[in-house]
Design a protein around this motif. Structure first.
Motif, PDB file in Angstrom:
ATOM      1  N   ARG A 195      36.257  34.499  47.132  1.00 45.87           N
ATOM      2  CA  ARG A 195      36.459  35.942  46.965  1.00 45.87           C
ATOM      3  C   ARG A 195      37.906  36.279  46.605  1.00 45.87           C
ATOM      4  O   ARG A 195      38.174  37.049  45.685  1.00 45.87           O
ATOM      5  CB  ARG A 195      36.039  36.659  48.243  1.00 45.87           C
ATOM      6  CG  ARG A 195      36.259  38.130  48.243  1.00 45.87           C
ATOM      7  CD  ARG A 195      35.933  38.797  49.575  1.00 45.87           C
ATOM      8  NE  ARG A 195      35.407  37.873  50.539  1.00 45.87           N
ATOM      9  CZ  ARG A 195      34.340  38.087  51.311  1.00 45.87           C
ATOM     10  NH1 ARG A 195      33.717  39.214  51.244  1.00 45.87           N
ATOM     11  NH2 ARG A 195      33.927  37.182  52.169  1.00 45.87           N
ATOM     12  N   ASN A 196      38.868  35.723  47.328  1.00 44.95           N
ATOM     13  CA  ASN A 196      40.278  36.044  47.083  1.00 44.95           C
ATOM     14  C   ASN A 196      40.745  35.539  45.730  1.00 44.95           C
ATOM     15  O   ASN A 196      41.516  36.217  45.045  1.00 44.95           O
ATOM     16  CB  ASN A 196      41.153  35.471  48.203  1.00 44.95           C
ATOM     17  CG  ASN A 196      40.888  36.159  49.529  1.00 44.95           C
ATOM     18  OD1 ASN A 196      40.441  37.308  49.571  1.00 44.95           O
ATOM     19  ND2 ASN A 196      41.137  35.460  50.625  1.00 44.95           N
ATOM     20  N   GLU A 197      40.285  34.368  45.320  1.00 46.06           N
ATOM     21  CA  GLU A 197      40.663  33.830  44.012  1.00 46.06           C
ATOM     22  C   GLU A 197      40.117  34.705  42.878  1.00 46.06           C
ATOM     23  O   GLU A 197      40.805  34.957  41.890  1.00 46.06           O
ATOM     24  CB  GLU A 197      40.142  32.409  43.843  1.00 46.06           C
ATOM     25  CG  GLU A 197      40.779  31.406  44.794  1.00 46.06           C
ATOM     26  CD  GLU A 197      40.042  30.087  44.761  1.00 46.06           C
ATOM     27  OE1 GLU A 197      40.168  29.376  43.744  1.00 46.06           O
ATOM     28  OE2 GLU A 197      39.339  29.793  45.747  1.00 46.06           O
ATOM     29  N   ALA A 244      42.378  36.779  40.191  1.00 40.86           N
ATOM     30  CA  ALA A 244      42.191  36.601  38.741  1.00 40.86           C
ATOM     31  C   ALA A 244      41.910  37.941  38.064  1.00 40.86           C
ATOM     32  O   ALA A 244      42.421  38.215  36.978  1.00 40.86           O
ATOM     33  CB  ALA A 244      41.054  35.618  38.478  1.00 40.86           C
ATOM     34  N   ARG A 245      41.126  38.785  38.694  1.00 38.16           N
ATOM     35  CA  ARG A 245      40.847  40.115  38.130  1.00 38.16           C
ATOM     36  C   ARG A 245      42.123  40.952  38.077  1.00 38.16           C
ATOM     37  O   ARG A 245      42.390  41.641  37.091  1.00 38.16           O
ATOM     38  CB  ARG A 245      39.788  40.836  38.964  1.00 38.16           C
ATOM     39  CG  ARG A 245      38.408  40.301  38.767  1.00 38.16           C
ATOM     40  CD  ARG A 245      37.417  41.056  39.618  1.00 38.16           C
ATOM     41  NE  ARG A 245      36.058  40.616  39.363  1.00 38.16           N
ATOM     42  CZ  ARG A 245      35.015  41.018  40.049  1.00 38.16           C
ATOM     43  NH1 ARG A 245      35.157  41.880  41.047  1.00 38.16           N
ATOM     44  NH2 ARG A 245      33.817  40.575  39.748  1.00 38.16           N
ATOM     45  N   ALA A 246      42.908  40.921  39.153  1.00 40.72           N
ATOM     46  CA  ALA A 246      44.147  41.690  39.186  1.00 40.72           C
ATOM     47  C   ALA A 246      45.106  41.210  38.108  1.00 40.72           C
ATOM     48  O   ALA A 246      45.732  42.019  37.413  1.00 40.72           O
ATOM     49  CB  ALA A 246      44.784  41.596  40.571  1.00 40.72           C
ATOM     50  N   ARG A 262      47.880  41.993  32.809  1.00 46.45           N
ATOM     51  CA  ARG A 262      48.160  41.496  31.455  1.00 46.45           C
ATOM     52  C   ARG A 262      47.586  42.403  30.388  1.00 46.45           C
ATOM     53  O   ARG A 262      48.083  42.462  29.285  1.00 46.45           O
ATOM     54  CB  ARG A 262      47.576  40.087  31.267  1.00 46.45           C
ATOM     55  CG  ARG A 262      48.337  38.995  31.964  1.00 46.45           C
ATOM     56  CD  ARG A 262      47.883  37.621  31.506  1.00 46.45           C
ATOM     57  NE  ARG A 262      46.450  37.451  31.453  1.00 46.45           N
ATOM     58  CZ  ARG A 262      45.686  36.941  32.425  1.00 46.45           C
ATOM     59  NH1 ARG A 262      46.244  36.536  33.550  1.00 46.45           N
ATOM     60  NH2 ARG A 262      44.400  36.812  32.289  1.00 46.45           N
ATOM     61  N   GLY A 263      46.498  43.059  30.701  1.00 44.01           N
ATOM     62  CA  GLY A 263      45.855  43.918  29.718  1.00 44.01           C
ATOM     63  C   GLY A 263      45.128  43.137  28.642  1.00 44.01           C
ATOM     64  O   GLY A 263      44.966  43.615  27.531  1.00 44.01           O
ATOM     65  N   ASP A 264      44.695  41.913  28.953  1.00 45.06           N
ATOM     66  CA  ASP A 264      43.935  41.112  27.981  1.00 45.06           C
ATOM     67  C   ASP A 264      42.652  41.851  27.609  1.00 45.06           C
ATOM     68  O   ASP A 264      42.019  42.497  28.417  1.00 45.06           O
ATOM     69  CB  ASP A 264      43.554  39.749  28.574  1.00 45.06           C
ATOM     70  CG  ASP A 264      44.777  38.879  28.797  1.00 45.06           C
ATOM     71  OD1 ASP A 264      45.862  39.243  28.323  1.00 45.06           O
ATOM     72  OD2 ASP A 264      44.633  37.838  29.461  1.00 45.06           O
TER      73      ASP A 264
END
Length: 81
Positions: free
Chosen positions: A65-67, A71-73, A78-80
């Protein structure tokens, strides 16, 4: 019933009723002739086998969950995309 469901075809209740019947391969249904009526549901052997797979996915999600959140944050910063 047809008056209450204006705009649906006569076939629609039959088609809609097929989904629960098809799901019985995963979940069994036992009706009891009591008042009030009672129905019990339980997984079939096929449904139980699927439960093992779903539980593995739930466990993976809980462990990572934390990973996933990190990754989402990072993606959002980055705004990819």
């Amino acid at each position: 019933m047809r008056r209450e469901t204006d705009g649906t075809s006569r076939r629609m209740p039959t088609v809609a009723g097929a989904a629960p019947a098809r799901a019985r391969r995963l979940v069994g249904r036992t009706g009891h002739a009591v008042v009030p009526p009672r129905v019990d549901h339980a997984p079939t052997p096929l449904g139980s086998a699927l439960h093992v797979t779903i539980q593995a996915l739930v466990t993976w999600t809980e462990v990572h969950r934390n990973e996933v959140a990190a990754a989402r944050a990072a993606y959002d910063v980055r705004g990819d995309g």
